[in-house]
Design an enzyme around this catalytic site. Structure first.
Site, PDB file in Angstrom:
ATOM      1  N   GLY A  13      21.507 -17.828 -23.316  1.00  0.00           N
ATOM      2  CA  GLY A  13      22.189 -18.281 -22.108  1.00  0.00           C
ATOM      3  C   GLY A  13      21.356 -19.312 -21.363  1.00  0.00           C
ATOM      4  O   GLY A  13      20.224 -19.603 -21.741  1.00  0.00           O
ATOM      5  N   SER A  20      17.281 -12.395 -19.562  1.00  0.00           N
ATOM      6  CA  SER A  20      16.093 -11.538 -19.701  1.00  0.00           C
ATOM      7  C   SER A  20      16.366 -10.141 -19.177  1.00  0.00           C
ATOM      8  O   SER A  20      15.966  -9.145 -19.797  1.00  0.00           O
ATOM      9  CB  SER A  20      14.893 -12.149 -18.973  1.00  0.00           C
ATOM     10  N   ALA A  40       5.168 -17.136 -23.412  1.00  0.00           N
ATOM     11  CA  ALA A  40       4.694 -18.145 -22.452  1.00  0.00           C
ATOM     12  C   ALA A  40       3.177 -18.236 -22.467  1.00  0.00           C
ATOM     13  O   ALA A  40       2.481 -17.236 -22.612  1.00  0.00           O
ATOM     14  CB  ALA A  40       5.168 -17.796 -21.042  1.00  0.00           C
ATOM     15  N   HIS A  56       8.999 -11.499 -14.157  1.00  0.00           N
ATOM     16  CA  HIS A  56       9.239 -10.746 -15.388  1.00  0.00           C
ATOM     17  C   HIS A  56       8.335  -9.516 -15.446  1.00  0.00           C
ATOM     18  O   HIS A  56       8.781  -8.429 -15.820  1.00  0.00           O
ATOM     19  CB  HIS A  56       9.007 -11.625 -16.618  1.00  0.00           C
ATOM     20  N   ARG A  59       9.474  -6.492 -13.241  1.00  0.00           N
ATOM     21  CA  ARG A  59      10.664  -5.766 -13.700  1.00  0.00           C
ATOM     22  C   ARG A  59      10.365  -4.788 -14.827  1.00  0.00           C
ATOM     23  O   ARG A  59      11.123  -3.857 -15.052  1.00  0.00           O
ATOM     24  CB  ARG A  59      11.727  -6.758 -14.201  1.00  0.00           C
ATOM     25  N   ARG A  60       9.290  -5.027 -15.555  1.00  0.00           N
ATOM     26  CA  ARG A  60       8.999  -4.212 -16.744  1.00  0.00           C
ATOM     27  C   ARG A  60       8.502  -2.822 -16.378  1.00  0.00           C
ATOM     28  O   ARG A  60       7.637  -2.686 -15.523  1.00  0.00           O
ATOM     29  CB  ARG A  60       7.913  -4.869 -17.584  1.00  0.00           C
TER      30      ARG A  60
END
Length: 183
Positions: A13, A20, A40, A56, A59-60
């Site tokens: 997307g 993600s 990254a 990111h 959120r993990r």
């Protein structure tokens, strides 16, 4: 004894679409030990990039293992245990990291990656950006990036089932809604 089922999933997307987050939900629901494969490269001088990476990270779940793999993606896939779910985020940054490779070297890299994906025993979820929906880049490296990523996404999608498109915060299962082009 039956062989364990592996799943290869592609989530694609545009930027900031939610791809993600959807991939993270799929990984969380896999019931397997999740290994987050971050492609990254960290650039401490780029505060905006650092902020994206931190979003990111926050959120993990804390029990997920994170591996930073800017180049050796095929090897990482090959070493994963069948009890694992790899979440590779993202193919676009991985392509960018290897953009300096000539065409022959790039094709060998892709063949190796696809072979490892085909042979992996773990679940693998790949996040990929859709970059070819806009203006053709005015500079050669931009066109090369867009074309390489587009071809890679198509080749991974030929292995993956399901393939999801996430756009505007909505998830579409392309494997159900669409027809795959012949190889």
């Amino acid at each position: 004894m039956t062989e364990p089922q592996k799943r290869v999933i592609l989530v694609t997307g545009p930027a900031r679409s939610g791809k993600s987050e959807w991939a993270e939900i799929l990984a969380q629901n896999s019931g397997k030990s999740v290994i987050y494969v971050a492609t990254a490269q960290v650039d401490r001088t780029d505060s905006e990039w650092q902020h994206r990476i931190q979003q990111h990270q926050y959120r993990r779940p804390s029990d997920w293992l994170t591996l930073e793999v800017p180049v050796q993606l095929a090897t990482t896939i090959g070493e994963a245990a069948e009890t694992s779910c790899l979440l590779v985020d993202s193919l676009g940054t991985w392509v960018a990291n290897l953009l300096d490779r000539d065409a022959a070297s790039w094709e060998n890299t892709i063949k190796e990656l696809l072979q490892y994906i085909n042979n992996c025993t773990c679940d693998a979820i790949f996040v990929a950006e859709e970059t070819g929906w806009g203006v053709v880049p005015a500079y050669p490296s931009g066109r090369e990036f867009r074309d390489r990523l587009g071809v890679l996404v198509r080749r991974v999608s030929a292995i993956a089932d399901p393939v999801y498109l996430v756009t505007g915060g909505y998830v579409l299962n392309l494997s159900v809604l669409g027809d795959r082009l012949p190889s």
